[in-house]
Design an enzyme around this catalytic site. Structure first.
Site, PDB file in Angstrom:
ATOM      1  N   ASP A   1       0.816  -1.219   0.000  1.00 35.77           N
ATOM      2  CA  ASP A   1       0.000   0.000   0.000  1.00 35.77           C
ATOM      3  C   ASP A   1       0.852   1.272   0.000  1.00 35.77           C
ATOM      4  OD1 ASP A   1      -2.435   1.315  -0.059  1.00 35.77           O
ATOM      5  OD2 ASP A   1      -2.596   1.414   2.122  1.00 35.77           O
TER       6      ASP A   1
ATOM      7  N   ASN B   1       1.225   3.287  -2.965  1.00 36.85           N
ATOM      8  CA  ASN B   1       1.742   3.636  -4.299  1.00 36.85           C
ATOM      9  C   ASN B   1       1.193   4.981  -4.786  1.00 36.85           C
ATOM     10  OD1 ASN B   1       2.914   1.145  -4.275  1.00 36.85           O
ATOM     11  ND2 ASN B   1       1.541   0.206  -5.782  1.00 36.85           N
TER      12      ASN B   1
ATOM     13  N   ARG C   1      -0.111   7.563  -3.077  1.00 35.40           N
ATOM     14  CA  ARG C   1       0.400   8.723  -2.322  1.00 35.40           C
ATOM     15  C   ARG C   1       1.858   9.002  -2.648  1.00 35.40           C
ATOM     16  NH1 ARG C   1      -1.329   6.390   3.129  1.00 35.40           N
ATOM     17  NH2 ARG C   1      -1.739   4.621   1.770  1.00 35.40           N
TER      18      ARG C   1
ATOM     19  N   GLU D   1     -12.149  -4.961  -3.956  1.00 35.85           N
ATOM     20  CA  GLU D   1     -12.707  -3.601  -3.868  1.00 35.85           C
ATOM     21  C   GLU D   1     -11.978  -2.628  -4.803  1.00 35.85           C
ATOM     22  OE1 GLU D   1     -11.982  -5.490  -1.050  1.00 35.85           O
ATOM     23  OE2 GLU D   1     -14.114  -5.991  -0.903  1.00 35.85           O
ATOM     24  N   ASN D   2     -10.794  -3.011  -5.279  1.00 34.60           N
ATOM     25  CA  ASN D   2     -10.000  -2.072  -6.083  1.00 34.60           C
ATOM     26  C   ASN D   2     -10.587  -1.810  -7.473  1.00 34.60           C
ATOM     27  OD1 ASN D   2      -6.844  -3.155  -4.617  1.00 34.60           O
ATOM     28  ND2 ASN D   2      -8.051  -1.343  -4.130  1.00 34.60           N
TER      29      ASN D   2
ATOM     30  N   SER E   1      -8.135  -4.235   5.474  1.00 34.30           N
ATOM     31  CA  SER E   1      -8.693  -4.011   4.132  1.00 34.30           C
ATOM     32  C   SER E   1      -9.051  -5.336   3.444  1.00 34.30           C
ATOM     33  CB  SER E   1      -7.739  -3.179   3.262  1.00 34.30           C
ATOM     34  OG  SER E   1      -7.497  -1.923   3.856  1.00 34.30           O
TER      35      SER E   1
END
Ligand code: IPE
Ligand code: IPE
Ligand code: MG
Length: 253
Positions: free
Chosen positions: A31, A33, A35, A78-79, A207
């Protein structure tokens, strides 16, 4: 011999790590990437590209130190909510990764397994994943599980459905089901649960990752964004893991 080499290479941080007592199975939520890219004024997709390179580096290192399993969360159920352009870039990167892996995994002795509901992926990706599976079957090295269209809840529902089918077909009885036998219906059948779960990117949540399997995993969170994640950061996670007191509901002797 390999361990000695890496210990020497990894300098100070390695001093805190006991390489004789590493976890067998490490899970990582890849997680941060987006930002990472945003902070540099780049499109989010640039973060995914660098994140893919980081994955190569970390996976290779995990093989070198003799880890049995590395499971990474690459794309969740969910992505799909993300903009089509971002989803397309991630799928392109996966394709590129699979094509390269088909050429190199035998030489590198890394087994690749794609975990999740692959049925919705393009035929091309499904075919490449199947080729990776076939090559992996001949290899013995570190098993790298890449979770793709993966959701922990979906996995448990899928497992329950498969069990129900076996019941209906008369192959098993409801009362035969145990925690152990239920694991055989999960996407991760045959893979032991991870002892250590790492989440870069600063969030402190699952998540929907490995809900069943992480029942007793040790969590390590870091603000470092995935594209900036290094072997040194991995060492910090190992060191933190080795300081934990794992009681599994019992008491310390
Ligand atoms: C993780 O990075 C990669 C995927 C979920 C595919 P993100 O894209 O979630 O990055 P952030 O969390 O927005 O920074
Ligand atoms: C989790 O990250 C999924 C992957 C890394 C593949 P997300 O960025 O999708 O998670 P949330 O939205 O912060 O919970
Ligand atoms: Mg994210």
């Amino acid at each position: 011999m390999k361990l000695a080499f890496w210990k020497k290479k990894s300098g100070g941080a390695a001093g805190q790590v006991d390489f004789g007592h590493l976890p067998r199975h490490v899970a990582i939520i890849l997680d941060g990437n987006g930002r990472w890219a945003k902070r540099r004024g780049l499109p989010r997709t640039a973060g995914h590209k660098v994140g893919a390179e980081t994955f190569r580096t970390i996976a290779t290192y995990c093989r070198d130190i003799g880890l049995d399993y590395l499971t990474v969360y690459a794309f969740s159920t969910e992505n799909w909510k993300r903009p089509a352009e971002e989803v397309d870039t991630i799928m392109d990167l996966l394709k590129k990764y699979m094509l390269e892996a088909i050429d190199t995994m035998e030489r590198d002795n890394v087994r690749l397994r794609f975990v999740g509901d692959l049925s919705v992926l393009s035929d091309e990706l499904k075919e490449l994943a199947a080729r990776c599976d076939a090559i992996s079957a001949k290899l013995t090295g570190c098993q790298c599980n890449i979770c793709l269209n993966y959701g922990g809840r979906a996995e448990i529902v899928h497992a329950a459905r498969e069990f129900a089918k076996d019941c209906t077909a008369g192959r098993v009885k409801p009362e035969d089901l145990t925690e152990k036998s239920f694991e055989g219906y999960l996407y991760t059948a045959g893979v032991p649960s991870p002892e250590l779960l790492i989440r870069p990117g600063g969030e402190q949540r699952l998540s929907n990752f490995l809900l069943w399997q992480c029942a007793y995993a040790e969590f390590y969170y870091t603000d470092v964004l995935w594209p900036d994640f290094t072997v040194e950061e991995l060492h910090r996670a190992f060191a933190a893991y080795q300081r934990r007191d794992r009681r599994f509901g019992g008491v310390k002797q």
